[in-house]
Enzyme design. Structure first.
Site, PDB file in Angstrom:
ATOM      1  N   PRO A  34      13.043 -11.920   4.342  1.00 30.70           N
ATOM      2  CA  PRO A  34      13.087 -11.168   3.081  1.00 30.70           C
ATOM      3  C   PRO A  34      12.211  -9.921   3.124  1.00 30.70           C
ATOM      4  CG  PRO A  34      12.930 -13.511   2.632  1.00 30.70           C
ATOM      5  CD  PRO A  34      12.766 -13.350   4.117  1.00 30.70           C
ATOM      6  N   CYS A  35      12.770  -8.828   2.607  1.00 28.59           N
ATOM      7  CA  CYS A  35      12.065  -7.540   2.688  1.00 28.59           C
ATOM      8  C   CYS A  35      11.486  -7.104   1.350  1.00 28.59           C
ATOM      9  CB  CYS A  35      13.021  -6.457   3.194  1.00 28.59           C
ATOM     10  SG  CYS A  35      14.366  -6.076   2.042  1.00 28.59           S
TER      11      CYS A  35
END
Length: 309
Positions: free
Chosen positions: A83-84
């Site tokens: 996840p960014c």
């Protein structure tokens, strides 16, 4: 490409399968994928029927060897895009405080990719994220531990348009090779623009012939707003030409993002295609020739997904 032929791939945080698709084009075979979004997991299964897809939270996995897909097999590659949101400046700006806190709690999930590397001992790994990830404490810790596991690493920011994707998309990549040297790829020299991939699609979307080539049903006011934006233009053109139909919040914000309500250029790569690309108020998503946002088919092509995906 021959060195990848039949290489077994484990894809963590696999999403719909974009990374796996690229490795499949190089001859790799996906055997295991992990994804907690049900729609993404279903899409992955449809496109990689030979892979086992674990649909759930990666933190619930006690050991990757427990999956039949990898228990008795040599794994050549571990890939993934953790996840960014916790690293992305855009996510930090647009999210509520509670959401930002949740995003921040996901930052450590990159270490789950390292867990898989430790357990499966692949020949190589690849991790992708937003460029800001490469400046984070999490990345520094990840790289240090990966090198202690015997992996030489290379990292840096690559632009998708330098590799034949019709989109300016910057992403931070980290690659590691077990007991060997590694480096990031050099630009391919191939360049494609928006027009190169959209030219054969009807300007008037017809979902009866292509289920993904569909659009919204804009209001009369929205259509008039679209008409004010030239190729390469944005909300500032609307503010200048027709302030009477411009949202008040934009009139009260004379500076800021230049891609909002933007129109793509036919002879240039697209800007980064983000979430909710079908809403022009979210970014540069107006079709270069038609007065409408891009369709799902057009967005998929700008992401370099083939029509058969």
């Amino acid at each position: 490409m021959d060195i990848f032929c039949r290489s077994a791939v484990v894809d963590l945080f696999c999403g719909a399968g974009g990374l796996s698709l690229g490795f499949a084009a190089a001859g790799c075979v996906s055997i295991l994928a992990v994804e907690n979004d049900a729609a993404c997991a279903r899409t992955y299964r449809e496109n990689f029927p030979g892979a086992f897809v674990f649909e759930g939270n990666i933190e619930d996995i006690e050991g990757f060897r427990r999956f039949d897909a990898v228990s008795d097999k040599a794994v050549d590659l571990v890939i993934g895009g953790p996840p960014c949101q916790g690293f992305s400046p855009l996510g930090k700006m647009s999210a509520s405080e509670g959401r930002r806190n949740r995003h921040g709690s996901m930052n450590a999930l990159c270490m789950r990719l390292l867990d898989a590397v430790r357990e499966l001992r692949p020949k190589a790994f690849l991790m992708e994220n937003v460029p800001q990830f490469l400046k984070s404490e999490e990345f520094a810790a990840f790289r240090d531990l990966a090198e202690k596991e015997g992996y030489s690493t290379a990292f840096g920011v690559l632009n998708a348009e330098d590799f034949g994707v019709p989109q300016r998309r910057l992403r931070g990549f980290t690659v590691g090779v077990l007991h060997g040297e590694t480096s990031l790829p050099t630009p391919s020299g191939v360049r494609r623009n928006v027009g190169d991939v959209l030219a054969d699609l009807p300007l008037d979307p017809d979902p009866t012939t292509d289920p993904l080539h569909f659009g919204r049903n804009p209001t009369v006011v929205s259509l008039e707003r679209y008409r004010q934006i030239p190729q390469g233009g944005n909300r500032f053109d609307l503010m200048r030409k027709r302030p009477d139909i411009c949202p008040r919040c934009w009139l009260e914000k004379p500076t800021g993002s230049t891609d909002v309500f933007g129109r793509l250029r036919w002879d240039s790569p697209a800007l980064t295609v983000r979430t909710e690309f079908f809403k022009p108020e979210k970014g540069c998503y107006l079709h270069p020739l038609a007065d409408r946002p891009i369709t799902h088919r057009e967005a998929a092509r700008l992401q370099s997904f083939p029509d058969g995906f």
